[in-house]
Structures are given as structure tokens and as C-alpha cells.
Write a protein that holds these residues in place. Sequence first.
Motif, mmCIF file in Angstrom:
data_model
loop_
_atom_site.group_PDB
_atom_site.id
_atom_site.type_symbol
_atom_site.label_atom_id
_atom_site.label_comp_id
_atom_site.label_asym_id
_atom_site.label_seq_id
_atom_site.Cartn_x
_atom_site.Cartn_y
_atom_site.Cartn_z
ATOM 1 N N ALA A 162 0.689 -1.129 -0.058
ATOM 2 C CA ALA A 162 0.110 0.039 0.085
ATOM 3 C C ALA A 162 0.987 1.119 0.066
ATOM 4 O O ALA A 162 0.583 2.226 -0.667
ATOM 5 C CB ALA A 162 -0.870 -0.030 1.176
ATOM 6 N N GLY A 163 1.930 1.121 0.611
ATOM 7 C CA GLY A 163 2.913 2.417 0.781
ATOM 8 C C GLY A 163 3.335 2.645 -0.692
ATOM 9 O O GLY A 163 3.746 4.073 -0.640
ATOM 10 N N SER A 164 3.812 1.541 -1.368
ATOM 11 C CA SER A 164 4.238 2.029 -2.653
ATOM 12 C C SER A 164 3.180 2.917 -3.519
ATOM 13 O O SER A 164 3.570 3.485 -4.629
ATOM 14 C CB SER A 164 4.443 0.901 -3.352
ATOM 15 N N PHE A 165 1.860 3.050 -3.259
ATOM 16 C CA PHE A 165 1.166 3.814 -3.947
ATOM 17 C C PHE A 165 0.806 5.197 -3.263
ATOM 18 O O PHE A 165 0.172 5.997 -3.500
ATOM 19 C CB PHE A 165 -0.250 3.128 -4.110
ATOM 20 N N MET A 166 1.483 5.540 -2.184
ATOM 21 C CA MET A 166 1.363 6.555 -1.407
ATOM 22 C C MET A 166 2.163 7.834 -1.887
ATOM 23 O O MET A 166 1.033 8.871 -2.304
ATOM 24 C CB MET A 166 1.941 6.374 0.284
ATOM 25 N N PHE A 167 3.287 7.708 -2.173
ATOM 26 C CA PHE A 167 4.220 8.890 -2.941
ATOM 27 C C PHE A 167 5.432 8.179 -2.978
ATOM 28 O O PHE A 167 5.714 6.932 -2.556
ATOM 29 C CB PHE A 167 4.213 10.056 -1.803
ATOM 30 N N ALA A 168 6.417 8.914 -3.918
ATOM 31 C CA ALA A 168 7.733 8.257 -3.936
ATOM 32 C C ALA A 168 8.528 8.133 -2.656
ATOM 33 O O ALA A 168 8.444 9.031 -1.707
ATOM 34 C CB ALA A 168 8.595 9.423 -4.667
ATOM 35 N N GLY A 169 8.961 6.747 -2.358
ATOM 36 C CA GLY A 169 9.393 6.583 -1.208
ATOM 37 C C GLY A 169 8.601 5.945 -0.397
ATOM 38 O O GLY A 169 9.069 5.414 0.907
ATOM 39 N N GLY A 170 7.257 5.950 -0.736
ATOM 40 C CA GLY A 170 6.260 5.299 0.284
ATOM 41 C C GLY A 170 6.513 3.833 0.766
ATOM 42 O O GLY A 170 6.364 3.550 1.909
ATOM 43 N N LEU A 171 6.825 3.216 -0.216
ATOM 44 C CA LEU A 171 7.112 1.813 0.081
ATOM 45 C C LEU A 171 8.374 1.514 1.171
ATOM 46 O O LEU A 171 8.273 0.817 2.094
ATOM 47 C CB LEU A 171 7.543 1.128 -1.224
ATOM 48 N N THR A 172 9.554 2.321 1.287
ATOM 49 C CA THR A 172 10.642 2.555 1.958
ATOM 50 C C THR A 172 9.791 2.790 3.475
ATOM 51 O O THR A 172 10.361 2.197 4.443
ATOM 52 C CB THR A 172 11.531 3.531 1.591
ATOM 53 N N VAL A 173 9.255 4.026 3.363
ATOM 54 C CA VAL A 173 8.771 4.145 4.897
ATOM 55 C C VAL A 173 7.960 3.379 5.449
ATOM 56 O O VAL A 173 8.091 3.351 6.716
ATOM 57 C CB VAL A 173 7.985 5.814 4.677
ATOM 58 N N MET A 174 6.794 2.670 4.676
ATOM 59 C CA MET A 174 6.143 1.621 5.507
ATOM 60 C C MET A 174 6.918 0.447 5.915
ATOM 61 O O MET A 174 6.626 -0.115 6.921
ATOM 62 C CB MET A 174 5.035 1.600 4.403
ATOM 63 N N THR A 175 7.881 0.060 4.942
ATOM 64 C CA THR A 175 8.665 -1.030 5.197
ATOM 65 C C THR A 175 9.391 -0.732 6.591
ATOM 66 O O THR A 175 9.483 -1.771 7.327
ATOM 67 C CB THR A 175 9.532 -1.300 4.173
ATOM 68 N N VAL A 176 10.234 0.414 6.741
ATOM 69 C CA VAL A 176 10.811 0.711 7.989
ATOM 70 C C VAL A 176 9.983 0.806 8.889
ATOM 71 O O VAL A 176 10.333 0.314 10.032
ATOM 72 C CB VAL A 176 11.727 2.083 7.600
ATOM 73 N N GLY A 177 8.874 1.520 8.890
ATOM 74 C CA GLY A 177 7.913 1.625 9.827
ATOM 75 C C GLY A 177 7.556 0.246 10.492
ATOM 76 O O GLY A 177 7.648 -0.135 11.583
ATOM 77 N N ALA A 178 7.361 -0.755 9.518
ATOM 78 C CA ALA A 178 6.851 -1.975 9.873
ATOM 79 C C ALA A 178 7.963 -2.869 10.392
ATOM 80 O O ALA A 178 7.743 -3.378 11.676
ATOM 81 C CB ALA A 178 6.510 -2.916 8.396
ATOM 82 N N VAL A 179 9.234 -2.661 10.161
ATOM 83 C CA VAL A 179 10.283 -3.555 10.567
ATOM 84 C C VAL A 179 10.578 -2.879 12.191
ATOM 85 O O VAL A 179 10.759 -3.689 12.987
ATOM 86 C CB VAL A 179 11.581 -3.229 9.761
ATOM 87 N N LEU A 180 10.374 -1.682 12.153
ATOM 88 C CA LEU A 180 10.790 -0.810 13.469
ATOM 89 C C LEU A 180 9.696 -1.401 14.634
ATOM 90 O O LEU A 180 9.758 -1.832 15.769
ATOM 91 C CB LEU A 180 10.836 0.397 13.508
ATOM 92 N N SER A 181 8.279 -1.408 14.034
ATOM 93 C CA SER A 181 7.174 -1.880 14.921
ATOM 94 C C SER A 181 7.200 -3.177 15.103
ATOM 95 O O SER A 181 6.915 -3.858 16.339
ATOM 96 C CB SER A 181 6.019 -1.611 13.925
ATOM 97 N N ILE A 182 7.589 -4.285 14.182
ATOM 98 C CA ILE A 182 7.600 -5.535 14.384
ATOM 99 C C ILE A 182 8.861 -5.968 15.552
ATOM 100 O O ILE A 182 8.664 -6.626 16.434
ATOM 101 C CB ILE A 182 7.719 -6.523 13.173
ATOM 102 N N ILE A 183 9.995 -5.344 15.346
ATOM 103 C CA ILE A 183 11.161 -5.461 16.064
ATOM 104 C C ILE A 183 10.516 -4.914 17.596
ATOM 105 O O ILE A 183 11.035 -5.707 18.682
ATOM 106 C CB ILE A 183 12.250 -4.792 15.781
ATOM 107 N N GLY A 184 9.997 -3.710 17.666
ATOM 108 C CA GLY A 184 9.405 -3.421 18.947
ATOM 109 C C GLY A 184 8.647 -4.210 19.627
ATOM 110 O O GLY A 184 8.542 -4.295 20.785
ATOM 111 N N THR A 185 7.590 -4.964 18.965
ATOM 112 C CA THR A 185 6.798 -5.865 19.563
ATOM 113 C C THR A 185 7.308 -7.144 19.934
ATOM 114 O O THR A 185 7.146 -7.568 21.118
ATOM 115 C CB THR A 185 5.493 -6.250 18.395
ATOM 116 N N GLN A 186 8.493 -7.353 19.116
ATOM 117 C CA GLN A 186 9.290 -8.586 19.378
ATOM 118 C C GLN A 186 10.173 -8.145 20.767
ATOM 119 O O GLN A 186 10.188 -9.203 21.678
ATOM 120 C CB GLN A 186 10.241 -9.128 18.407
ATOM 121 N N SER A 187 10.510 -6.949 20.894
ATOM 122 C CA SER A 187 11.140 -6.311 22.182
ATOM 123 C C SER A 187 10.465 -6.704 23.361
ATOM 124 O O SER A 187 10.613 -7.233 24.327
ATOM 125 C CB SER A 187 11.773 -4.966 21.942
ATOM 126 N N GLY A 188 9.086 -6.511 23.082
ATOM 127 C CA GLY A 188 8.235 -6.331 24.257
ATOM 128 C C GLY A 188 7.885 -7.887 24.650
ATOM 129 O O GLY A 188 7.757 -8.022 25.865
#
Length: 427
Positions: A256-282
Motif C-alpha cells: 500500500a505504501g508504494s502507492f502513497m508517494f515516492a519512497g512510500g514503500l520504504t517508509v512503510m517497510t521501515v515503519g513495519a520493521v521497527l514496529s515488529i522488532i518493537g513488538t518482539q522486544s516487548g
Amino acid sequence: MEENLKRVLKTPEVLFIGINGVVGGGIFLLPGQIAKLAGPNALWAYLVAGIIAILIGLAFAEASSMFSQTGGAYVYAEAAMGRTVAFTVGWMGWLTYVAGWGALSNGLVSYLSSLFPAVAAYRNLVIIVVIALLCLLNTYGVRKGSGTVLFFSVVKLIPLFLLIIVGLIHSGGTHSLGFAGGSSNFGQAVLVLIFAYGGFEMATIPAGEMVNPRKTISTAVIGTLIGVTLFYMLIQLAATRLDPGIATAKAPLAAAGSFMFAGGLTVMTVGAVLSIIGTQSGVALSSPRQLYALSRDRLLPGVLGKVYDKYQTPVVAIWTTGILVMIFATTGTFTTLILLNVAARLYEYLAVCVSVVILRYKSKGAERPFKLPFGIAIPAVAAILCIWLLAQETPQQLLAALVALVIGLILYTITARTSNRGRRTSG
């Protein structure tokens, strides 16, 4: 037993604990699966799951208003049904963590692969390394682990709010709010969503550190679930508007992020990776301590309660949990691990709902600052809905959960007999 914990947590802080416990890596992983299972009825699956979670949350709220000590579902089950049932609740709660951590590990690789395709070839290595690093982090001190959780708690919300804003103003996609027929997997979609709603019960656990636990928990649990339901529906709506084909995406919000704007895929991927690692940390912080607590209370073998003297951390529980997660994550699929997580979680929820019903009769005169209306109707309906959701599980997943429960009971029985033999010998 009297607790010596400092009562400092107020309602806003506990509400944040609840929201943070619910909104984690799961919401980055499930929109595609829900779109695939529920089709045009995806939004309604979130609403139904949210209503079920709210009913279960209401049962938690009444139960929690009767107690002020730390422990959550374990405490309620012990008061209502005794030590053995309480153990099974604690054990299955730990299994929830293990299966959930494994599912998140699979999801992490999916998102990393969307940005760096070569990562897919090293799937198992990436999973093992990340889990090992989190175990090391928690071995060398709880402050390091809790600080990591706090950082990721803030970071994960930014891309989700960005997705909602861009998705709702996006003119290239549509989504019908009407209920459409032909969704034969709607029940399974609701079942899977319990994974995303799971965690609200974290708000009930630190009761011993709350200023006014009986009032605070009920407000936090109900507020958390209403807010999260609306938030999740907006995410699903925005993602589907941006990319109507997310049902086939392994990393749905990145797609979905790839349709947001240029670089949207990277933004959502980085956000997802950080969120998933954060949840794993918890999870890495909480899950070993649940296993440690069961050992400390002499419900599991004492070796699992061994503490690393230098850092005062439950080192055996940390690495036992971590190694099992490695095995689960590298041998299981994302879907099977989620379904195992949900089966174990629903067992815990069912136990709490039943406990509320039993305590209405067993402890009639007990003080209940938050008492549900309509007698036992709400917890009884919530219990029936838990059973209905369990019926949506595959026989294989139910069997896996049952096997895990039996293994726990065997360890519990061995521990009890060893303890009794030791007391007789010392006597």
C-alpha cells in the motif's frame, strides 16, 4: 500475600500500556490476510472482532476490579477455579507469547524481503539472529529491554497515521462499506484478527502498581478496545483504497505504501520493521518472566527460575523461551503460528470469562467497584463467543494447542510431586 510495589500508575498511563500492548507488529501483517479471507467484508470483520474483544474486555474489567494484586488472568482463574487451572492459564499465556513471537519473526522477514529481496534466501538465519540478539539484550538487564520497548512504542505509530491520512484522501481507490455476501471465510478472518487485538490484557497485569486499580483498569481496557477498533478499521480502509490488491501481498502495508508517494514503500517497510522488532522486544521482555513466575511459584521445575546473579535476570527462562521461538519460527508458517497464538489466547480469555461467572456465585459479597449489568449475561456471551472462535480453528491447530497444554500439565504434575517428596523428606 501483601505486595510491596509502589502505586504510581494513573489511568492515562495504563491506557497507554493497553494501546501499546494491542497496536503492535500484527497490524502491519494482517490487512492482506483479512482482505483475502473476508473480501469486501474486511472492515466488518474488524468491527465484529472489536465487539468480541470489548465483551471479553468487560469480563476482564469486572474481574480486575475485585483484585488489587499483580497477575491478571492468572489471579482471577486461581480465585475462581484453583491452582491447577490457574497454572494452565499461565502456561497457555506463555505459549501465546512463543507462537506470537514466532509469527512476528516470519513477518519481519517478509517486510525486509520487500525492500531487500536477497534477504529471503537467508530467512532462517535472520530469524535466529534477531531472536538471539533480543535474548542477549534481556539477559544483560531489564532496563535495556524496557528502554527498547519505549522507543519502538512511539516510532511504530508514525507510519500508520501517515498511511491513514494519505489513504483516506487518495482518489484512486474505493471501498464499499456495505456488507457483501459470499465471504465463506468471514469467521476465520475474525479469528485471525484476535491476534491483532490481543494484548489489551496487559493493562490488567500491573494492578499492584496502580493508584486506583479497580477504577483505572476498567476505563483503560474499554477505552483501549474502542479506540483500537476504530484505528484498525481506518488502516484497513486506507490500505485497500491505496492498493485494492493487498490480499495477495506478503507485506501488505508496504505494498500500500508504494502507492502513497515516492519512497512510500520504504517508509512503510521501515515503519513495519521497527514496529515488529518493537513488538518482539516487548514479548522478549515479558514472556520469559511469565515462565520464570510459574517456576518461582513452584508450578514448573525450579531450573526455569534460575537468575543470572550479576544482572538479576531470569537467564534460563529467557533462553528457553528464545530457543523454542527459534524452532517455532523456522519450522512454522506465519498463518499456522498466528492460529496457534490465537488458540492459546482464547483459552486464557475463556478462563477469565468463566471465572467472572463463577465468582458471581462463589464470592457474592466481594466488593466489585466495576460490576457488569445484566447479571452473568455479558461474561457468559463472551465465553460462548470464545468457544465459537475456537471452533473456527483447524483440527490440526486445536490438536497442537492441546498437546502443548498436556505437556504443561505433565511438567506441573512432576513439579508438584517433586515438591511434595522434598517436603516429606525435610519433615
